[in-house]
Design a protein around this motif. Structure first.
Motif, mmCIF file in Angstrom:
data_model
loop_
_atom_site.group_PDB
_atom_site.id
_atom_site.type_symbol
_atom_site.label_atom_id
_atom_site.label_comp_id
_atom_site.label_asym_id
_atom_site.label_seq_id
_atom_site.Cartn_x
_atom_site.Cartn_y
_atom_site.Cartn_z
ATOM 1 N N PRO A 114 5.681 0.269 -8.547
ATOM 2 C CA PRO A 114 6.489 1.341 -9.136
ATOM 3 C C PRO A 114 7.135 2.246 -8.093
ATOM 4 C CG PRO A 114 4.154 1.744 -9.511
ATOM 5 C CD PRO A 114 4.288 0.365 -8.947
ATOM 6 N N PHE A 115 6.516 2.402 -6.907
ATOM 7 C CA PHE A 115 7.122 3.266 -5.895
ATOM 8 C C PHE A 115 8.310 2.578 -5.224
ATOM 9 C CE2 PHE A 115 3.464 6.010 -6.218
ATOM 10 C CZ PHE A 115 4.039 7.246 -6.010
ATOM 11 N N VAL A 156 1.463 6.937 -0.860
ATOM 12 C CA VAL A 156 0.588 7.914 -1.526
ATOM 13 C C VAL A 156 -0.876 7.526 -1.359
ATOM 14 C CG1 VAL A 156 0.087 9.074 -3.698
ATOM 15 C CG2 VAL A 156 2.420 8.350 -3.191
ATOM 16 N N LEU A 191 -2.268 10.857 -10.198
ATOM 17 C CA LEU A 191 -1.177 11.635 -9.597
ATOM 18 C C LEU A 191 0.128 10.858 -9.718
ATOM 19 C CD1 LEU A 191 -0.147 13.995 -7.755
ATOM 20 C CD2 LEU A 191 -0.796 12.571 -5.805
ATOM 21 N N THR A 225 -1.914 6.219 -8.792
ATOM 22 C CA THR A 225 -0.679 6.914 -8.424
ATOM 23 C C THR A 225 0.520 6.121 -8.913
ATOM 24 O OG1 THR A 225 -0.406 5.772 -6.322
ATOM 25 C CG2 THR A 225 -1.767 7.749 -6.306
ATOM 26 N N THR A 226 1.567 6.825 -9.269
ATOM 27 C CA THR A 226 2.794 6.187 -9.716
ATOM 28 C C THR A 226 3.924 7.193 -9.540
ATOM 29 O OG1 THR A 226 3.627 4.711 -11.467
ATOM 30 C CG2 THR A 226 2.781 6.833 -12.177
ATOM 31 N N GLN A 233 9.283 10.337 -5.294
ATOM 32 C CA GLN A 233 9.212 9.742 -3.950
ATOM 33 C C GLN A 233 9.409 10.798 -2.858
ATOM 34 O OE1 GLN A 233 9.225 5.944 -3.490
ATOM 35 N NE2 GLN A 233 8.430 6.688 -1.548
ATOM 36 N N TRP A 278 -2.542 5.221 -15.162
ATOM 37 C CA TRP A 278 -1.366 5.847 -15.756
ATOM 38 C C TRP A 278 -0.698 4.889 -16.726
ATOM 39 C CZ3 TRP A 278 -0.403 10.702 -15.789
ATOM 40 C CH2 TRP A 278 -0.593 11.529 -14.682
ATOM 41 N N GLU A 328 0.870 -1.174 0.000
ATOM 42 C CA GLU A 328 0.000 0.000 0.000
ATOM 43 C C GLU A 328 0.906 1.223 0.000
ATOM 44 O OE1 GLU A 328 -3.302 -2.079 -0.306
ATOM 45 O OE2 GLU A 328 -3.282 0.088 -0.184
ATOM 46 N N PRO A 329 1.260 1.720 -1.175
ATOM 47 C CA PRO A 329 2.192 2.832 -1.198
ATOM 48 C C PRO A 329 1.704 3.982 -0.327
ATOM 49 C CG PRO A 329 1.799 2.027 -3.411
ATOM 50 C CD PRO A 329 0.835 1.320 -2.509
ATOM 51 N N THR A 375 6.390 12.658 -1.316
ATOM 52 C CA THR A 375 5.265 11.900 -0.772
ATOM 53 C C THR A 375 5.022 12.219 0.713
ATOM 54 O OG1 THR A 375 6.721 10.018 -0.332
ATOM 55 C CG2 THR A 375 5.534 9.994 -2.410
ATOM 56 N N LEU A 423 4.283 11.438 -8.905
ATOM 57 C CA LEU A 423 5.191 12.390 -8.246
ATOM 58 C C LEU A 423 6.450 11.701 -7.754
ATOM 59 C CD1 LEU A 423 3.643 13.454 -4.791
ATOM 60 C CD2 LEU A 423 3.270 11.275 -5.911
#
Lengths: 329, 329
Positions: free
Chosen positions: B321-322, A10, A94, A128-129, A98, B51, A7-8, A101, A96
């Motif tokens: 990706p993060f 972001v 979105l 998000t990426t 790292q 994305w 779960e990133p 964040t 952005l």
């Protein structure tokens, strides 16, 4: 092997700040493969999406994160206003770096949440990426009674041409921002309009409900760029008068006129009204001033009656990102 | 003053290639401030955006423009399949360098049009702007009967876990592409799956209509990354068996297993079925193979029974990706 992160951060921040749950129109928002939205019975759905890219539409060093959050939704929603519709929900794409964040993301999302609440447009989902620059694309869904949407194609020769609010004010604010070092310290009305534009949703809906406007669009790239689009959509021309333009008082007359003709980011409404219906148009609607700035002509030219009484062709000097690579907005 | 260009070449290309007009569900597509879409009466709308960025999700030198066009829509639509829905229309946010507005753009749009026709998902609108890299965000709207969407949250202990098709095949294709110099010359099934994935729309709808699946998602980042998301959504764990995985035959056993566990971009469906309903599940649906790969457990751990009979924790090795800044997909 690197530490897994399913779960990133972001997505966690978005879910924390928006605390999206189930509502009657959004039985499922965030956290699944897709969102579920319940359209109102008998309404048409208005769909629009809008890029908001670092280096093209905003500067990270100049624009506060909260203003970027506010503006990315406000400007996308302006297209709903331009059809006369009511916004319902949005999706946020979105990307952005790292390193943004943390605080930047929090400020951005709180600005977005303020716009979401102010405009009445709930978050439905997003994607998000990571990326080197901040990339934003916002999709907004709105609603309107079938047949009531005000298109660009309905203007007829003889119709009067109107603009809401003040033209060129946001450009004047952006000019101030450009002159300042770094992020803005104080914000007057012009700078506030550049940073925190308010889409003319109430006016747009009023015009659609009363069936007063024959054509409408929002002014995002500047009058001289946008008016030809409305005219092209309707197969007509227009003649506007310098002396009629509702210019900003925060610049000298010459600059104020330049801003009004070519400045972007105003998110005011540009619309046409038949002469018969023009009598029904009050000078203000919901506190927003309406100004007749000219009329629609049969001949498909865009002409400007200047202050010396000369009729000159109005050439697009507003913002076209594919042309103005340097003119960052 | 530079030559004005009010209708950027990108918009003209989109309008020419898609020739979007008015249809019964899209009374207004392209060319205005926003699009108008008529939702089907009594249906819920499924909303998703995805994305697809140069350098993150594809390489311009490796991936043909037509495949990029196909895949950006196919992968976004896979989220509609994952809910059991039917796609309806999409919005394209496209940013690209001026020098790609010729042949590259044409090839991209024709690939996108092929996907649009194959999937049955019409273009509604979009937004274009220049950028140094090719940036794509696709929003898809789909529909489903209220209450029929299959969420990630419905899995219960004891449910059997299924995957459609072959797992790791797209990763095997991507591996081939990485080894080749430049753009692909020939494409076997694995490379075709990487370049031109087909979202499992018919299977997803069948499972939703028959109310057979208790939870579902699509496999985009790899089984070891996606399965924990489904389990987390349902508050459960899972135990899968190496020996049951439907692996690709286009790699050796060890590599095929790695691909099946951690490879991304398959866009297969991962779903759970109660033991009672599992009897009703045929081995194939609409030509797509269904394989039981394990079961849902009460204990919230993701365990793998390996080929030696050892039960080991399955750690996410799929694509995030993060986390995986270098692992470009």
């Amino acid at each position: 092997m690197k530490k897994p992160r399913n779960e990133p951060v972001v997505i966690q921040a978005i879910e924390r700040i928006f605390r999206a749950g189930r509502s009657s129109t959004l039985p499922l928002a965030l956290g699944d493969d897709a969102a579920l939205w319940r359209p109102s019975r008998g309404k048409e759905t208005i769909l629009t999406c809008d890029w908001f890219l670092e280096g093209t539409h905003f500067f990270r060093e100049k624009h506060p994160a909260g203003a970027i959050g506010w503006k990315c939704l406000a400007r996308a929603t302006s297209d709903i206003a331009a059809m006369g519709g009511k916004p319902s929900c949005f999706l946020l794409s979105l990307a952005l770096p790292q390193r943004f964040t943390g605080k930047w993301l929090g400020d951005f999302l709180r600005g977005l949440r303020r716009a979401s609440r102010s405009i009445g447009c709930e978050v439905a989902g997003g994607d998000t990426t990571p990326s080197e620059r901040i990339l934003i694309s916002v999709t907004v869904l709105g609603e309107i009674h079938p047949g009531r949407a005000i298109l660009r194609s309905g203007a007829r020769p003889g119709d009067l041409l109107y603009a809401s609010g003040t033209l060129g004010e946001a450009e004047s604010g952006f000019e101030q921002l450009r002159r300042q070092h770094g992020a803005p310290r104080t914000a007057n009305a012009a700078l506030r309009k550049h940073l925190y534009p308010r889409p003319r949703l109430e006016l747009g809906r009023w015009l659609a409900e009363k069936r007063l406007a024959s054509a409408m669009m929002d002014l995002s790239d500047g009058l001289s760029s946008d008016l030809p689009r409305l005219c092209s959509g309707s197969g007509v021309g227009a003649r506007i008068e310098t002396g009629l333009l509702p210019v900003t008082s925060e610049a000298n007359r010459h600059q104020a006129l330049e801003f009004a003709l070519h400045g972007g980011d105003d998110y005011e409404l540009l619309f046409t009204v038949s002469r018969r219906k023009a009598e029904l148009l009050p000078p203000h609607v919901r506190g927003v001033k309406l100004t007749c700035i000219g009329q629609i002509t049969r001949e498909p030219k865009i002409l400007l009656l200047d202050e010396k009484g000369a009729l000159i062709p109005l050439r697009p000097g507003g913002w076209d990102p594919f042309r103005d690579k340097q003119a960052i907005r």
